[in-house]
Each structure stands twice: as structure tokens, then as C-alpha cells.
Design an enzyme around this catalytic site. Structure first.
Site, PDB file in Angstrom:
ATOM      1  N   GLY A  96       0.829  -1.196   0.000  1.00 28.80           N
ATOM      2  CA  GLY A  96       0.000   0.000   0.000  1.00 28.80           C
ATOM      3  C   GLY A  96       0.860   1.241   0.000  1.00 28.80           C
ATOM      4  O   GLY A  96       2.085   1.166   0.085  1.00 28.80           O
ATOM      5  N   GLU A  97       0.193   2.369  -0.103  1.00 29.23           N
ATOM      6  CA  GLU A  97       0.978   3.593  -0.021  1.00 29.23           C
ATOM      7  C   GLU A  97       0.161   4.702   0.624  1.00 29.23           C
ATOM      8  O   GLU A  97      -1.063   4.670   0.608  1.00 29.23           O
ATOM      9  CB  GLU A  97       1.475   4.029  -1.389  1.00 29.23           C
ATOM     10  CG  GLU A  97       0.389   4.467  -2.336  1.00 29.23           C
ATOM     11  CD  GLU A  97       0.940   4.720  -3.727  1.00 29.23           C
ATOM     12  OE1 GLU A  97       1.983   5.388  -3.809  1.00 29.23           O
ATOM     13  OE2 GLU A  97       0.339   4.246  -4.702  1.00 29.23           O
ATOM     14  N   ASP A 144      -7.057   2.662  15.228  1.00 27.18           N
ATOM     15  CA  ASP A 144      -7.562   2.050  13.996  1.00 27.18           C
ATOM     16  C   ASP A 144      -7.607   0.539  14.137  1.00 27.18           C
ATOM     17  O   ASP A 144      -7.150  -0.189  13.261  1.00 27.18           O
ATOM     18  CB  ASP A 144      -6.680   2.478  12.808  1.00 27.18           C
ATOM     19  CG  ASP A 144      -7.335   2.123  11.475  1.00 27.18           C
ATOM     20  OD1 ASP A 144      -8.550   1.829  11.470  1.00 27.18           O
ATOM     21  OD2 ASP A 144      -6.633   2.117  10.459  1.00 27.18           O
TER      22      ASP A 144
END
Ligand SMILES: *[C@@H]1O[C@H](CO)[C@@H](O)[C@H](O)[C@H]1NC(C)=O
Ligand SMILES: *[C@@H]1O[C@H](CO)[C@@H](O)[C@H](O)[C@H]1NC(C)=O
Ligand SMILES: *[C@@H]1O[C@H](CO)[C@@H](O)[C@H](O)[C@H]1NC(C)=O
Length: 848
Positions: free
Chosen positions: A561-562, A703
Site C-alpha cells: 500500500g501507499e 484504527d
């Protein structure tokens, strides 16, 4: 005053036609507004399973209504509900007999019959003609069916259906709103076929009409003209799926024999009514020869056997050759009283197409002799409303100034674990509070029922919200409501909702916790643990306890991911075990290389991001728990900065569970990947254990979700934090201005509304994570609510008036566990369990 204008603009919208999306109030089975005497049944097994016990979520008597004996496939036993008035029903919910775990009976399928007068019964069919509705799969879950088309009726019969001989019991709830139109039937010529070159035939018939079709004439029923679905500008496009072209409209052609330049329709009402207007939703696609009617004449009669009063009301429309949009044409009916109306609509072109007709009327007049100036009462009503609103707003502003003072001190009283982000203070925000913006209903804005608490609103449970195409259609509306709810529109009561000035939503001024989140999100878009008092102004190499790993031994495998300032890669780390030396607990490995996740800061990252990155490394290197992902080593001697953490082959828990079914003989027989209930519980225990560790260090994760839990082959779970940087899960995050992203479906109300993230809000997220686990991640939390509705729902959590929506009990989930989840979602932080408590409560389950 901006908001004030907004409100005024919204008022006319409240005075519209029925809107099936908002007409979803529970009609009183559960809360008892439907009285016992209005519940009857074809039979009952015992006194204690009589129809009065058919109330959703109630445990009276023996817990449900059960018809006598075994239900056979040929039986038609029924439960009958008298609503005492006509209602527009959009949703029907059923439940089995739970009886505190003793009940075993539920109905897998059912049919619905309905009647407007108690004499003539009709059976409900969906738009494709199917009569049987899906029922329950267990004794406690509520299953709801959208009624499309809706039912307009006073009496409803629920008829359980079975394929095998079995006992059934049911509890039910009806959802909808009062049918204020009072229309009980319309008659009209049947709609016709339109032939267009290069199209299949376009059928403009009334496909859901529930009356009599005789010689191309419809009579005695209601259908598509009252289903709340308006047609689109292009009548070839339909709002329903799997139906034919022209489905939404009822249309007639001018030049067929027998038409005399008009279409005649007759409308019959439940009682004598005093009519203000009639609204006819009409297509105007003149390029295809369709226009709204040029004029209309209506006649009235006071009772059904009377003859038509000679004096007609006539109205000419202004024809419009510029704008091809479909529209509501409002026909004033001059306060004529009638029980029945006959109207002739005159053609303006070859075709006339209607999709909805609605009537605005008051109940029978009591011969009052007020003046006849039609608009005066409405005007006065509006003025009174405006003045009232002004008074309320002024009051709220005054009141708020007081609350703000309290608020500045409040956090210390409200939140025990004080790890909060800086809130935009009251002085730089305008607090906007408004009286509740009513859901768009059919009540006029000044009507007494407008604020009628009689009907509780049920949130949208509409599958169309899951359909991206439908969502796109709604986008303009959605973005409006986002603004409205973000700036007070959605938060009705005087409360501590904070809001930036309205304009700021469109420019760069921060929105609640945005500033902090963007900053913390830092490097890879992943806001690793927010830490209380860790001031890292001058982080140096010696603060970092992790060892420097030779960069060239990291072999890139794939990009995970980025984020804004960096990327996360899956890499093989050659020789890592040797590098770390003996005794270092490594994840599963085969051979010499180990899979690792490498977070890498972009070379062009800002100084701030660089600092955050080092801060994250420092925090990570302090964590050491079997259920928390470990920082293995770093590459910080040269750019780009990297941190290397464990990665596990089974990937994340979300992916793992969503590809599996619960273990059963079926999954064994067919070799379907499966997990057992005890696996799930084991996962829950591990997550609670990892979180217990974080909480003991006062670390707030912010999160927690299954997407952030990694899994090895032995189903060991390690909590990580990649979520936000992974495109795969981007729909789990709510994007503010395309910058900050928030996992709102996992966030506690105070995190959404106040930007407060604490261990207690992690506990909330843990509850949601549990829910995910027990739904096997087959569904996003609140999947039927839009992001804006989720935010609105957190306002309901704050207000705590019983209108908040909780996640449902997953069928797999033992009731005691669901209770635990519910406690995680307590409004008050002190009512939520601690991670220690959760761990203690969950652990015993595993060895059962
Ligand atoms: C339901 O309605 C159908 C008519 O559409 C009727 O034949 C049937 O008997 C009704 N069943 C019950 C239980 O009312
Ligand atoms: C309406 O038209 C469609 C398409 O031609 C047809 O399939 C359907 O049976 C018609 N419905 C009625 C009630 O006539
Ligand atoms: C219908 O209602 C209006 C106001 O709502 C009133 O002025 C009028 O007199 C009523 N008509 C009759 C016939 O009662």
C-alpha cells in the site's frame, strides 16, 4: 445565518410527496402503539403464544405468536394486524421465538396479504411477481425485507410459508409512515406499448396495479402511480433492475381510437377530504413526442353514490419546450371537498406519461367559515415557524456559549484516560445548532405531525445504498447532506457538537480532528499509536533501540500500500534470523528468508513527516507483546528511511475470514475453507490480549479493525496498523477533502464528533472488530448506511434517545458475546469494559 437559509430552503422539500427512503418508521408492534386487540390470528397454539405476543424484540408470553399445530405446506395460517389507518409500508421485519434460548421456532419464508377496507384482500408481489419473502434463519435475528413495491393498506396478514411440515412462530414489525393522501384507488386506461425504431417494445403499463384489469381499463386499485418512485427524465431509463424499458411510467398515446384528446382518471379516497392540490409527476421528453398535459379539468363528488358536481376546477399548464426534465406539475384544487375526484388530462403532444400522482388534502372539514384566501394560512404558518426557529437559534447560541465554557473543562470529567487530540476551540468555531431537520416526509412544514414523536425514524436499510450505480445517482444529494450533517444540520439537540464555519468545509481550514489526524497519519497514511506525553523534538539514533539492517538484503516482493509520504512493501529479508540472533521470536518461516513488511518514507517527505516516522519507530521499538506486531529492525543510516516489521503469511484477518465459511459437515464434505467457532473466539481473545498490553502502556491504537490484524499459520494474531495505506480497504475510511481519512465505521461517537481517541474508543473499535469476526468479515459494519448516515448515527449515540442504530447480532455470535459487544458501544466511557475486563470475559469461552 447561513444555516438558517439552508433550513428555509429545506422546508419546501418537506412538503412533497411520499419518499419511500424516508418513510421507514416502526409502526408500533415493538413499542406497543399497536394494541393487543388489533392483533388477531387464524389460530394460536396456546394462550401464551397468541397474536399479542407477535411483537418484534419482545419476550411476552412464550415469546412469539405460534399458529396451532404443525404448519403444513398447504396451510395458510395468518397473523393479522390492524393499523387503524392507512399506511404506506416500505419494510417488514420478522423474528422467530427466542424465549431466552428456549424457543426453536421461526418462519423461513412468509407471504403478505393486505387490505385497505378489511374486506378485499390482495396478496403482495414484488416487482418481478414473486410472492414469497425470505424469513428467518434462527430464533433471535431480525430479518427485514424491503417492500418493493410498497404496500398501501390498513390491514396486513403475515402468512408463514413452509416447505416441510413444521412448527413456526413469529414476531414482526412493520415500517412505513401514515398514508396521508388517503387515496384508496385510482382508475385509468391501461398504459400502452410504444414502438421506437431500434428499441424493443417499451411497455408503459401499470405493472404493479392491484385492482381489476378489464378491457384495457384499470379500476379499484393502486399501483405504480402511488409507489413513491418517480420516473427519470429519459423514460427509457428505469430505476428498477431487470425490468423492461419504460417501466416507471404509465403512458398513453393520443391518436389511438377512442381517445378524445384526453386521458380520464378517477380517484377515490378513504373519506371526505378538503383538497389543496394534486401533484402529477410527468415526463416531458419532447424529443420523443412526450409532454406534460396541456390542461386538466377535475370534477368532484362528496360521496361515492352522488353525481358529479357540475362545477369543475380547470387548470392550464405552461408548456415548456426548453427543458426536457420530468417534473411534478402541481394542480391547485381550490379547497374543494370530495370523496372522489375525476380528472381529464389533455394531451399536449403525442404521448403523455405519468409516474406518480399525489394529493394534498386535509381531513373532512368541520364546516368552518374561515376566509378563502388559500395561501394565507400557509404564509402565517411559515412565519411562525421562522420566528420560532430564530428564537431557538438565539437561545442555542446563548446556551452554547455557556456550554463551551463547561466543555473546556469537560474532557477531564468525561474521559478518564486523557489522551486527546487538540480540539478546535470554541472561539474559532461557530456552533450551529438547529431544531431537528425533519426527514423529508409528506407532512407540511407547519403541520402538527411534523414534530410528531409518534413515529420513530428507522434509518435507511435500503440495498440501493450498496449499489454503486444507484449511489452515483444520489451523489449530489449525498454531498449536500454531508455538509448539512457536518455543520449542525444532522445534530439537532443543543449539544457539544463542534463545527467549523460552513465555508471551511470547502477550503483548507481544519475540520474537527483533521489537523491532528493528518499529522499523525504522517508517513504512510498509517497513524500508528498516538502516544500521550512523548515529545520527540530531537530524536536521535540512540533513541532507537532497533538494529540497523543492511538494506540490500531486503528483496521486494509486492507493494502492500501507499500513503501520503511513503509506501509499505512486502519484502523477503535475507538472513534476518541470523541477523537478529538467537532467541528472537520470528514468525513462521521456511528456509532462511522471512517475510517482512517494510514501511518506507519517501525521499521527498517533509521534515515533519520525517520526524513522525522516527517517532513511530521509537514507539514501535518499545512494544513487545506476542499479539502486537514487532519492529524487527530499521534502515535509518541512509535515505529512504525504512522500518521493518513482522509480516505473516496468512495475511490479514479480514481477508482470511472473508474467504472462509463456518465449519460444518458441508464445508468438510466439499473441502470449503472453514473456521470453527472456537477459532473465532481464540482470535477475539488474542486481540483483546494485545490491546490489553497497549492499554497498559496508555497507547491508543485508533484504527483497530480486522484489516489491521495479521495472522500466521497457527492462527496467531498480531495487531498491526497498515489499514489506511492500503487501497484494498479504502472504502472503510471516510475521506475529508480527499486528505484526512477516518475509519468512521469503527470509531466511537466521541471520536467522530469530538476527535477524542482514547483507550475507551479503542474498546469501541474492538466491539466492531468482534462483530466483524463473527460475521466472518462478509459485510462492512453498517453496510446499509452511507458515510454521512454513520456520522449522523454517532449524533444519535451522543443524544442517546434510543434512536441510535447498533450493529445487529451476528447469527454466529453467542448472545453473551453480543452483550459484551453492546457494552463496548456504551455511550458513556465509564460503562465500557476495559481491555483487561474484555480479556477476562472472553478467555473462558475458548475452552468450552
Ligand atoms: C391472500 O390473498 C389471496 C388473494 O390475493 C387469497 O386468495 C388468499 O386466500 C389470502 N390469504 C389469506 C390468508 O388471507
Ligand atoms: C407489462 O408489460 C410487460 C412488458 O411487456 C409485461 O411483461 C407485463 O406482463 C405487463 N404487465 C401487465 C400487468 O400487464
Ligand atoms: C378547506 O380548507 C380551507 C383551509 O384549509 C378552508 O378555508 C376551506 O373553507 C375548507 N373548505 C371547506 C369546503 O370546508
Amino acid at each position: 445565518m447561513h444555516l438558517f437559509l439552508l433550513l428555509i430552503l429545506q422546508l419546501p422539500a418537506a412538503n412533497g410527496q411520499i419518499d419511500p427512503e424516508h418513510c421507514r418508521y416502526a409502526l408500533g408492534m415493538e413499542d406497543g402503539r399497536i394494541s393487543d386487540e388489533d392483533l388477531t390470528a387464524s389460530s394460536r397454539w396456546y394462550e401464551t403464544t397468541g397474536p399479542q405476543y407477535a411483537r418484534l424484540n419482545c419476550e411476552g408470553g412464550d415469546g412469539a405468536w405460534c399458529p396451532e399445530g404443525q404448519l403444513e405446506p398447504s396451510d395458510s395460517q395468518y397473523l393479522q394486524i390492524d393499523l387503524r389507518r392507512l399506511a404506506f409500508l416500505t419494510l417488514f421485519g420478522t423474528q422467530g421465538r427466542y424465549a431466552r434460548g428456549l424457543g426453536k421456532e421461526f418462519a423461513r419464508e412468509y407471504r403478505l396479504n393486505y387490505s385497505r377496507d378489511g374486506q378485499l384482500w390482495k396478496s403482495w408481489k414484488d416487482r418481478l411477481g414473486k410472492e414469497v419473502l425470505e424469513g428467518n434463519k434462527n430464533t433471535y435475528g431480525v430479518f427485514s425485507n424491503d417492500l418493493k413495491p410498497p404496500i398501501i393498506a390498513r390491514y396486513v396478514r403475515v402468512i408463514p410459508v413452509t416447505r416441510l411440515s413444521t412448527t413456526v412462530c413469529m414476531r414482526v414489525e412493520l415500517y412505513g409512515c401514515p398514508w396521508e393522501d388517503g387515496l384508496v384507488s385510482y382508475s385509468a386506461p391501461e398504459g400502452q406499448l410504444m414502438m421506437l425504431p431500434s428499441y424493443p417494445h417499451i411497455s408503459l403499463n401499470d405493472s404493479t396495479y392491484d385492482g381489476v384489469r378489464d378491457k384495457r381499463k384499470l379500476s379499484g386499485g393502486l399501483g405504480q402511480l402511488t409507489d413513491g418512485v418517480t420516473g427519470q427524465d429519459n423514460f427509457l431509463k428505469t430505476r428498477q433492475y431487470k425490468v423492461w424499458l419504460g417501466y416507471d411510467y404509465l403512458g398513453w398515446r393520443n391518436d389511438t381510437p377512442g381517445t378524445r384528446g384526453y386521458v380520464e382518471m378517477e380517484f377515490v379516497f378513504d373519506r371526505l377530504r378538503n383538497f389543496t392540490s394534486m401533484k402529477v409527476h410527468s415526463n416531458n421528453m419532447f424529443s420523443r413526442g412526450v409532454k406534460i398535459f396541456s390542461s386538466v379539468s377535475c370534477w368532484f363528488k362528496p360521496y361515492l353514490t352522488a353525481s358529479w358536481e357540475p362545477e369543475a376546477v380547470s387548470f392550464s399548464t405552461i408548456l415548456d419546450d426548453r427543458n426536457p426534465s420530468a417534473r411534478y406539475v402541481t394542480v391547485p384544487l381550490n379547497h374543494r371537498t370530495a370523496r372522489s375526484i375525476r380528472c381529464r388530462f389533455y394531451y399536449a403532444d403525442v404521448w403523455m406519461m405519468f409516474s406518480e400522482v399525489s394529493f394534498q388534502s386535509a381531513a373532512a372539514p368541520s364546516a368552518s367559515s374561515t376566509s378563502d384566501e388559500g395561501n394565507t394560512p400557509i404564509l402565517i404558518g411559515c412565519l411562525v415557524t421562522i420566528i420560532l426557529l430564530l428564537v431557538i437559534i438565539i437561545f442555542l447560541i446563548l446556551w452554547c456559549q455557556c456550554v463551551c465554557k463547561v466543555l473546556e473543562k469537560a474532557p477531564r470529567q468525561i474521559l478518564d484516560e486523557e489522551v486527546t487530540v487538540r480540539l478546535s476551540s470554541c472561539s474559532d468555531t461557530i456552533i450551529l445548532q438547529t431544531p431537528p431537520v425533519p426527514p423529508r416526509s409528506r407532512h407540511p412544514p407547519t403541520g402538527p405531525t411534523n414534530t410528531d414523536p409518534y413515529y420513530e425514524r428507522v434509518f435507511l436499510l435500503d440495498p440501493q445504498y450498496q449499489n454503486p450505480a444507484m449511489l452515483r445517482n444520489k451523489l449530489p444529494e449525498l454531498s449536500q447532506s454531508a455538509e448539512a450533517s457536518a455543520c449542525g444540520g444532522g445534530y439537532a439537540e443543543p449539544d457539544i457538537t463542534q463545527c467549523t464555519p460552513h465555508q471551511s468545509f470547502n477550503n483548507s481550514a481544519p475540520h474537527y480532528a483533521e489537523t491532528d489526524i493528518v499529522r499523525l497519519q504522517g508517513v504512510t497514511g498509517s497513524n500508528m499509536y498516538a502516544v500521550p506525553a512523548l515529545t520527540v523534538d530531537s530524536l536521535t539514533r540512540k533513541d532507537i533501540s532497533a538494529a540497523e539492517f543492511p538494506r540490500h538484503q531486503l528483496i521486494f516482493r509486492e507493494k502492500l500500500g501507499e500513503g501520503q509520504f511513503g509506501e509499505v512493501h512486502l519484502c523477503e529479508a535475507e538472513g534476518l534470523p541470523e541477523f537478529l540472533g538467537e532467541g528472537s521470536p520470528l514468525p513462521d518461516r521456511d528456509g532462511r528468508s522471512v517475510l517482512v513488511a517494510v514501511k518506507q518514507l519517501r525521499a521527498d517527505a517533509t521534515g515533519q513527516a520525517r520526524n513522525d516516522f522516527l517517532k513511530e519507530i521509537k514507539i514501535m521499538s518499545r512494544l513487545d507483546d506476542p499479539n502486537i506486531i514487532r519492529l524487527l529492525c530499521v534502515c535509518v543510516s541512509s535515505d529512504p528511511l525504512c522500518m521493518v516489521t513482522e509480516y505473516m503469511e496468512n495475511g490479514d484477518l479480514n481477508m482470511f475470514l472473508s474467504q472462509r465459511e463456518i465449519e460444518s459437515t458441508l464445508t468438510h464434505a466439499n473441502n470449503i475453507p472453514s473456521v470453527s467457532l472456537s477459532d473465532l473466539l481464540h482470535m477475539a481473545v488474542q486481540i483483546s490480549s494485545g490491546m490489553k498490553y497497549l492499554a497498559s502502556l496508555n497507547f491508543v491504537h485508533r484504527d483497530l479493525a480486522t484489516r489491521n490484524c495479521l495472522l500466521d499459520r497457527r492462527l496467531t494474531i498480531k495487531i498491526a496498523d497498515f489499514g489506511m495505506s492500503r487501497n484494498l480497504y479504502s472504502s472503510d475510511y471516510y475521506r475529508i477533502q480527499g486528505r484526512a481519512v477516518l475509519p468512521i465505521r469503527w470509531m466511537a461517537w466521541e471520536s467522530i464528533l469530538l476527535g477524542k481517541f482514547t483507550t475507551a474508543s479503542d474498546v469501541w473499535a474492538f466491539g466492531v472488530t468482534l462483530w466483524e469476526i463473527f460475521t466472518l468479515c462478509k459485510e462492512q459494519p453498517y453496510s446499509l448506511l452511507s458515510d454521512e448516515q454513520v456520522i449522523e448515527n454517532s449524533g444519535e449515540f451522543f443524544r442517546n434517545q434510543g434512536r441510535q442504530i447498533f450493529l445487529y447480532a451476528p447469527p454466529l455470535c453467542p448472545p453473551s458475546l453480543f452483550e459484551l459487544m453492546m457494552r463496548c458501544w456504551s455511550r458513556n466511557i465509564t460503562d465500557r469494559p476495559t481491555f483487561e475486563g474484555l480479556y477476562q470475559a472472553l478467555r473462558p469461552h475458548v475452552n468450552q
